[in-house]
Design a protein around this motif. Structure first.
Motif, PDB file in Angstrom:
ATOM      1  N   ALA A  30     -11.156  -2.038   0.365  1.00  0.00           N
ATOM      2  CA  ALA A  30     -11.078  -2.064  -1.101  1.00  0.00           C
ATOM      3  C   ALA A  30      -9.959  -1.152  -1.592  1.00  0.00           C
ATOM      4  CB  ALA A  30     -12.413  -1.658  -1.705  1.00  0.00           C
ATOM      5  N   ASP A  31      -9.838   0.027  -0.985  1.00  0.00           N
ATOM      6  CA  ASP A  31      -8.766   0.946  -1.373  1.00  0.00           C
ATOM      7  C   ASP A  31      -7.395   0.340  -1.095  1.00  0.00           C
ATOM      8  OD1 ASP A  31     -10.670   2.772  -2.169  1.00  0.00           O
ATOM      9  OD2 ASP A  31     -10.428   4.067  -0.399  1.00  0.00           O
ATOM     10  N   LEU A  32      -7.253  -0.349   0.033  1.00  0.00           N
ATOM     11  CA  LEU A  32      -5.978  -0.964   0.379  1.00  0.00           C
ATOM     12  C   LEU A  32      -5.581  -2.032  -0.637  1.00  0.00           C
ATOM     13  CD1 LEU A  32      -3.610  -1.220   2.365  1.00  0.00           C
ATOM     14  CD2 LEU A  32      -5.018  -2.810   3.687  1.00  0.00           C
ATOM     15  N   LEU A  33      -6.550  -2.803  -1.114  1.00  0.00           N
ATOM     16  CA  LEU A  33      -6.232  -3.873  -2.065  1.00  0.00           C
ATOM     17  C   LEU A  33      -5.720  -3.350  -3.407  1.00  0.00           C
ATOM     18  CD1 LEU A  33      -8.920  -6.679  -1.694  1.00  0.00           C
ATOM     19  CD2 LEU A  33      -6.555  -6.658  -0.902  1.00  0.00           C
ATOM     20  N   VAL A  34      -6.157  -2.169  -3.824  1.00  0.00           N
ATOM     21  CA  VAL A  34      -5.797  -1.706  -5.172  1.00  0.00           C
ATOM     22  C   VAL A  34      -4.907  -0.465  -5.204  1.00  0.00           C
ATOM     23  CG1 VAL A  34      -7.847  -2.736  -6.227  1.00  0.00           C
ATOM     24  CG2 VAL A  34      -7.905  -0.352  -5.459  1.00  0.00           C
ATOM     25  N   GLY A  35      -4.883   0.325  -4.139  1.00  0.00           N
ATOM     26  CA  GLY A  35      -4.119   1.567  -4.152  1.00  0.00           C
ATOM     27  C   GLY A  35      -2.619   1.323  -4.263  1.00  0.00           C
ATOM     28  N   ARG A  36      -1.968   2.075  -5.147  1.00  0.00           N
ATOM     29  CA  ARG A  36      -0.524   1.934  -5.337  1.00  0.00           C
ATOM     30  C   ARG A  36       0.021   3.224  -5.943  1.00  0.00           C
ATOM     31  NH1 ARG A  36      -2.977  -0.472  -9.638  1.00  0.00           N
ATOM     32  NH2 ARG A  36      -2.025  -0.116 -11.648  1.00  0.00           N
ATOM     33  N   PRO A  37       1.316   3.433  -5.820  1.00  0.00           N
ATOM     34  CA  PRO A  37       1.910   4.643  -6.405  1.00  0.00           C
ATOM     35  C   PRO A  37       1.754   4.675  -7.925  1.00  0.00           C
ATOM     36  CG  PRO A  37       3.456   3.549  -4.919  1.00  0.00           C
ATOM     37  CD  PRO A  37       2.300   2.620  -5.119  1.00  0.00           C
ATOM     38  N   PRO A  38       1.666   5.857  -8.492  1.00  0.00           N
ATOM     39  CA  PRO A  38       1.585   5.967  -9.953  1.00  0.00           C
ATOM     40  C   PRO A  38       2.780   5.272 -10.609  1.00  0.00           C
ATOM     41  CG  PRO A  38       1.249   8.111  -8.914  1.00  0.00           C
ATOM     42  CD  PRO A  38       1.672   7.165  -7.834  1.00  0.00           C
ATOM     43  N   GLY A  39       2.492   4.533 -11.652  1.00  0.00           N
ATOM     44  CA  GLY A  39       3.543   3.864 -12.408  1.00  0.00           C
ATOM     45  C   GLY A  39       3.926   2.487 -11.894  1.00  0.00           C
ATOM     46  N   LEU A  40       3.483   2.106 -10.706  1.00  0.00           N
ATOM     47  CA  LEU A  40       3.795   0.772 -10.187  1.00  0.00           C
ATOM     48  C   LEU A  40       2.806  -0.224 -10.777  1.00  0.00           C
ATOM     49  CD1 LEU A  40       5.668  -0.754  -8.120  1.00  0.00           C
ATOM     50  CD2 LEU A  40       3.694  -0.665  -6.581  1.00  0.00           C
ATOM     51  N   PRO A  41       3.288  -1.241 -11.497  1.00  0.00           N
ATOM     52  CA  PRO A  41       2.379  -2.218 -12.095  1.00  0.00           C
ATOM     53  C   PRO A  41       1.548  -2.941 -11.030  1.00  0.00           C
ATOM     54  CG  PRO A  41       4.585  -2.432 -13.014  1.00  0.00           C
ATOM     55  CD  PRO A  41       4.693  -1.495 -11.848  1.00  0.00           C
ATOM     56  N   PRO A  42       0.314  -3.305 -11.356  1.00  0.00           N
ATOM     57  CA  PRO A  42      -0.568  -3.966 -10.392  1.00  0.00           C
ATOM     58  C   PRO A  42       0.028  -5.227  -9.772  1.00  0.00           C
ATOM     59  CG  PRO A  42      -1.798  -3.384 -12.353  1.00  0.00           C
ATOM     60  CD  PRO A  42      -0.346  -3.093 -12.644  1.00  0.00           C
ATOM     61  N   ASP A  43       0.827  -5.993 -10.539  1.00  0.00           N
ATOM     62  CA  ASP A  43       1.374  -7.238 -10.000  1.00  0.00           C
ATOM     63  C   ASP A  43       2.487  -7.011  -8.971  1.00  0.00           C
ATOM     64  OD1 ASP A  43       3.181  -6.344 -11.963  1.00  0.00           O
ATOM     65  OD2 ASP A  43       3.773  -8.381 -12.507  1.00  0.00           O
ATOM     66  N   GLN A  44       2.926  -5.781  -8.795  1.00  0.00           N
ATOM     67  CA  GLN A  44       3.954  -5.471  -7.799  1.00  0.00           C
ATOM     68  C   GLN A  44       3.345  -4.982  -6.483  1.00  0.00           C
ATOM     69  OE1 GLN A  44       6.766  -3.736 -11.122  1.00  0.00           O
ATOM     70  NE2 GLN A  44       7.756  -3.678  -9.140  1.00  0.00           N
ATOM     71  N   LYS A  45       2.045  -4.877  -6.442  1.00  0.00           N
ATOM     72  CA  LYS A  45       1.312  -4.532  -5.223  1.00  0.00           C
ATOM     73  C   LYS A  45       0.757  -5.826  -4.661  1.00  0.00           C
ATOM     74  CE  LYS A  45      -1.852  -2.369  -2.534  1.00  0.00           C
ATOM     75  NZ  LYS A  45      -1.732  -1.274  -1.640  1.00  0.00           N
ATOM     76  N   VAL A  46       1.135  -6.158  -3.429  1.00  0.00           N
ATOM     77  CA  VAL A  46       0.695  -7.394  -2.794  1.00  0.00           C
ATOM     78  C   VAL A  46       0.172  -7.048  -1.404  1.00  0.00           C
ATOM     79  CG1 VAL A  46       1.389  -9.698  -2.030  1.00  0.00           C
ATOM     80  CG2 VAL A  46       2.514  -8.670  -4.015  1.00  0.00           C
ATOM     81  N   VAL A  47      -1.052  -7.439  -1.122  1.00  0.00           N
ATOM     82  CA  VAL A  47      -1.600  -7.276   0.217  1.00  0.00           C
ATOM     83  C   VAL A  47      -1.739  -8.681   0.799  1.00  0.00           C
ATOM     84  CG1 VAL A  47      -3.478  -6.400   1.634  1.00  0.00           C
ATOM     85  CG2 VAL A  47      -2.806  -5.173  -0.446  1.00  0.00           C
ATOM     86  N   LEU A  48      -1.004  -8.898   1.886  1.00  0.00           N
ATOM     87  CA  LEU A  48      -0.945 -10.215   2.507  1.00  0.00           C
ATOM     88  C   LEU A  48      -1.726 -10.215   3.812  1.00  0.00           C
ATOM     89  CD1 LEU A  48       2.877 -10.693   1.965  1.00  0.00           C
ATOM     90  CD2 LEU A  48       1.045 -11.822   0.675  1.00  0.00           C
ATOM     91  N   GLY A  49      -2.386 -11.311   4.060  1.00  0.00           N
ATOM     92  CA  GLY A  49      -3.089 -11.486   5.318  1.00  0.00           C
ATOM     93  C   GLY A  49      -2.412 -12.573   6.127  1.00  0.00           C
ATOM     94  N   ALA A  50      -2.248 -12.320   7.427  1.00  0.00           N
ATOM     95  CA  ALA A  50      -1.755 -13.337   8.351  1.00  0.00           C
ATOM     96  C   ALA A  50      -2.981 -13.916   9.049  1.00  0.00           C
ATOM     97  CB  ALA A  50      -0.788 -12.737   9.352  1.00  0.00           C
ATOM     98  N   PHE A  51      -3.150 -15.212   8.915  1.00  0.00           N
ATOM     99  CA  PHE A  51      -4.323 -15.895   9.455  1.00  0.00           C
ATOM    100  C   PHE A  51      -3.921 -16.830  10.587  1.00  0.00           C
ATOM    101  CE2 PHE A  51      -5.605 -14.548   5.299  1.00  0.00           C
ATOM    102  CZ  PHE A  51      -6.954 -14.262   5.417  1.00  0.00           C
ATOM    103  N   GLY A  52      -4.705 -16.782  11.652  1.00  0.00           N
ATOM    104  CA  GLY A  52      -4.531 -17.680  12.779  1.00  0.00           C
ATOM    105  C   GLY A  52      -5.822 -18.424  13.022  1.00  0.00           C
ATOM    106  N   GLU A  53      -5.931 -19.004  14.184  1.00  0.00           N
ATOM    107  CA  GLU A  53      -7.125 -19.767  14.549  1.00  0.00           C
ATOM    108  C   GLU A  53      -8.385 -18.913  14.499  1.00  0.00           C
ATOM    109  OE1 GLU A  53      -6.090 -21.039  18.458  1.00  0.00           O
ATOM    110  OE2 GLU A  53      -4.762 -22.629  17.731  1.00  0.00           O
ATOM    111  N   ASP A  54      -8.240 -17.613  14.761  1.00  0.00           N
ATOM    112  CA  ASP A  54      -9.386 -16.699  14.801  1.00  0.00           C
ATOM    113  C   ASP A  54      -9.606 -15.960  13.490  1.00  0.00           C
ATOM    114  OD1 ASP A  54      -9.758 -17.378  17.487  1.00  0.00           O
ATOM    115  OD2 ASP A  54      -8.362 -15.819  18.145  1.00  0.00           O
ATOM    116  N   GLY A  55      -9.002 -16.414  12.406  1.00  0.00           N
ATOM    117  CA  GLY A  55      -9.166 -15.746  11.124  1.00  0.00           C
ATOM    118  C   GLY A  55      -8.054 -14.739  10.878  1.00  0.00           C
TER     119      GLY A  55
END
Length: 185
Positions: free
Chosen positions: A43-68
């Motif tokens: 949860a912290d990884l999804l929302v944590g960002r430096p002060p002043g950085l707008p939320p839409d500039q924080k992107v957490v990407l997942g790489a998915f394969g056959e095993d999720g």
């Protein structure tokens, strides 16, 4: 984990899989913070960002394969300046390490970042207590250290961190035998 990967933005519905990935490799968190992954790490990884950085500039990407979910990439677009993308974390599921998953996930990130026309530079900070693991990986992707280490403090860990960068458009990654700067403590 040799099959094709797809990259997509992670959301709150991905929290259980993300938390499991982070907990499956406690060695990374121990090296960087001196503590095991916390129950709220995803949860912290999804929302944590430096002060002043707008939320839409924080992107957490997942790489998915056959095993999720096999890798996670934390991206700060336009940080610390408008032409940079900072990779705060690129973590591969422990069972997928040394199998090319990290490189393939990075390649997918490069394809995504290519659409961000303002971005010319990718950057990552390598924490001294994780350097033995991280430096060979980032060097093989064409990243190079850009300056003197700075003090780094997280949890029980006090060490240094060095920023490494590469051009978004670099076609020639550095050889895997790259020499690394000597670390001072």
């Amino acid at each position: 984990m040799n099959g094709p990967l797809r990259l997509r933005r992670l959301t709150a519905r991905d929290l259980p899989a993300l938390q499991e990935l982070l907990e499956a490799d406690p060695g990374y968190t121990m090296r960087v913070t001196g503590e095991a992954p916390q129950p709220n790490a995803a949860a912290d990884l999804l929302v944590g960002r430096p002060p002043g950085l707008p939320p839409d500039q924080k992107v957490v990407l997942g790489a998915f394969g056959e095993d999720g979910l096999v890798a996670v990439i934390d991206v700060l677009r336009g940080w610390p300046n408008p032409v940079s993308v900072h990779i705060g974390l690129l973590q591969v599921r422990a069972s997928g390490k040394r199998q090319g998953v990290g490189r393939r996930a990075h390649d997918l990130l490069l394809a995504r970042v290519a659409d961000w026309t303002e971005v010319t530079t990718l950057r990552a900070a390598i924490v001294g207590s994780n350097a033995a693991e991280a430096e060979p990986f980032w060097a093989a992707l064409g990243y190079q250290p850009t300056g003197e280490p700075t003090r780094y403090q997280a949890g029980a860990t006090t060490t240094d961190a060095t920023v490494w960068t590469r051009s978004v458009h670099s076609k020639n990654p550095a050889p895997s035998t790259a020499q690394f700067p000597r670390r001072t403590r």
